[in-house]
Design a protein around this motif. Structure first.
Motif, mmCIF file in Angstrom:
data_model
loop_
_atom_site.group_PDB
_atom_site.id
_atom_site.type_symbol
_atom_site.label_atom_id
_atom_site.label_comp_id
_atom_site.label_asym_id
_atom_site.label_seq_id
_atom_site.Cartn_x
_atom_site.Cartn_y
_atom_site.Cartn_z
ATOM 1 N N TYR A 27 5.024 -14.009 5.995
ATOM 2 C CA TYR A 27 4.201 -13.052 6.733
ATOM 3 C C TYR A 27 3.674 -11.929 5.838
ATOM 4 C CZ TYR A 27 6.414 -15.577 10.513
ATOM 5 O OH TYR A 27 6.852 -16.585 11.324
ATOM 6 N N LEU A 28 2.456 -11.495 6.126
ATOM 7 C CA LEU A 28 1.823 -10.420 5.373
ATOM 8 C C LEU A 28 1.837 -9.127 6.189
ATOM 9 C CD1 LEU A 28 -1.365 -12.205 3.917
ATOM 10 C CD2 LEU A 28 0.892 -11.934 2.856
ATOM 11 N N LEU A 29 2.307 -8.064 5.564
ATOM 12 C CA LEU A 29 2.323 -6.753 6.205
ATOM 13 C C LEU A 29 1.535 -5.758 5.368
ATOM 14 C CD1 LEU A 29 6.102 -6.343 7.241
ATOM 15 C CD2 LEU A 29 4.225 -7.310 8.591
ATOM 16 N N VAL A 30 0.853 -4.837 6.046
ATOM 17 C CA VAL A 30 0.214 -3.694 5.379
ATOM 18 C C VAL A 30 0.935 -2.442 5.863
ATOM 19 C CG1 VAL A 30 -1.886 -2.315 5.157
ATOM 20 C CG2 VAL A 30 -2.027 -4.820 5.128
ATOM 21 N N ARG A 31 1.484 -1.698 4.887
ATOM 22 C CA ARG A 31 2.241 -0.493 5.236
ATOM 23 C C ARG A 31 1.794 0.673 4.359
ATOM 24 N NH1 ARG A 31 8.351 -0.989 4.812
ATOM 25 N NH2 ARG A 31 7.923 -1.902 2.764
ATOM 26 N N PRO A 32 1.898 1.906 4.862
ATOM 27 C CA PRO A 32 1.518 3.071 4.062
ATOM 28 C C PRO A 32 2.512 3.301 2.919
ATOM 29 C CG PRO A 32 2.439 3.754 6.176
ATOM 30 C CD PRO A 32 2.330 2.274 6.231
ATOM 31 N N ASP A 33 1.998 3.865 1.829
ATOM 32 C CA ASP A 33 2.847 4.231 0.700
ATOM 33 C C ASP A 33 2.270 5.477 0.044
ATOM 34 O OD1 ASP A 33 4.049 4.444 -1.930
ATOM 35 O OD2 ASP A 33 4.807 2.423 -1.628
ATOM 36 N N PRO A 34 2.995 6.594 0.079
ATOM 37 C CA PRO A 34 2.435 7.857 -0.435
ATOM 38 C C PRO A 34 2.180 7.851 -1.939
ATOM 39 C CG PRO A 34 4.771 8.110 0.098
ATOM 40 C CD PRO A 34 4.354 6.771 0.621
ATOM 41 N N GLN A 35 2.799 6.912 -2.675
ATOM 42 C CA GLN A 35 2.566 6.842 -4.121
ATOM 43 C C GLN A 35 1.181 6.290 -4.448
ATOM 44 O OE1 GLN A 35 4.627 8.031 -6.293
ATOM 45 N NE2 GLN A 35 6.753 7.573 -5.832
#
Length: 285
Positions: A27-35
């Motif tokens: 499965y493919l997920l898109v998640r936020p990353d502050p870096q």
């Protein structure tokens, strides 16, 4: 930098404009990353074919949007099996970058030539607990969240470690204080404290204020022939050199040395590395 590059079931495919595209098993997920402060072209088709997308809210927090994603699924790392389920604040129940630390201390446990007692504080869903147990250690797993302890037990069963010598407990600081009174010691201590959190009774935890006193407290339950001491940080202000300074100061009476580095995950599309916090490692000489 220490890089978690031995995954087969997980990868960061790409990252751009505050988000990362990851593969968790099938499965493919898109998640936020502050870096991820760079804005590069999102050429990979996965950006448009994701199974789950966590949208940050400008007011804080956010929410998941799902596209044919099961409520729960599994991924593997060597002999370990982890049950994943997206939940609050973008999380899935696993921090894959920690695998670089699992590999490091697992080798130390296997090569110790003696029984090793490991204490894992702020142990979350048990990645480090299971890695240590699979390497042959007796592990005490401590986390203030009963839900996380339950999830960690599920992962233990899935990994064939149901009968491994693991104790499951809550409330890290109070547990350490009890162990000091009892005179119990550990050959290795792992701590993965949150930047900010609350204890079971609403106690506020702020890492900048609490991390050094906790390291100092933990030295009182560290055995004379200690094997290793690992501190993880996801807080920007706690640079690797800060971890080195604190650990070196408090573990001075033990014969060993400290090394601290950023930890990271390889990014498939760019061939670069996404930074994911820092770890400080003390090991005996």
């Amino acid at each position: 930098m220490w890089i978690a590059d031995n995954w087969k079931d997980y990868e960061v495919i790409d990252c751009s404009n505050g988000e990362k595209l990851e593969r968790w098993g099938d499965y493919l997920l898109v998640r936020p990353d502050p870096q991820v402060i760079w804005n590069t072209k999102k050429n990979h088709k996965g950006w448009k074919q994701m199974n789950g997308h966590y949208h940050r809210s400008k007011k804080g927090g956010g929410e998941w949007e799902f596209f044919s994603l099961p409520q729960q699924w599994q991924i593997h790392y060597g002999s370990l099996t982890f049950n994943l389920k997206p939940f609050s604040f973008k999380h899935t129940g696993l921090f894959p970058e920690q695998a670089t630390n699992w590999d490091w201390f697992s080798e130390k446990i296997r090569n110790a030539g003696r029984p090793v007692k490991v204490l894992n504080l702020f142990a979350y869903t048990g990645g480090a607990t299971l890695a240590a147990a699979a390497a042959g250690a007796h592990v005490t797993h401590v986390d203030a969240s009963k839900g996380m302890v339950g999830w960690a037990k599920e992962n233990a069963v899935s990994s064939g470690l149901k009968d491994a010598p693991i104790r499951w407990l809550d409330d890290c600081v109070k547990f350490v204080e009890r162990e000091i009174r009892r005179g119990n010691t550990y050959d290795a201590i792992i701590m993965d404290p949150p930047s900010y959190g609350r204890g079971p009774k609403g106690e506020i935890w702020k890492i900048e204020d609490m991390i050094h006193p906790l390291i100092k407290l933990c030295t009182k339950i560290l055995s004379k022939d200690a094997l290793f001491f690992l501190v993880n940080s996801y807080t920007t202000g706690l640079a690797p050199a800060v971890l080195t300074y604190m650990i070196s100061t408090e573990l001075k009476p033990w014969n060993g040395h400290v090394e601290s580095q950023e930890i990271g995950l390889p990014v498939t599309d760019s061939g670069l590395v996404l930074p994911c916090g820092a770890s400080g490692r003390w090991e005996s000489d």
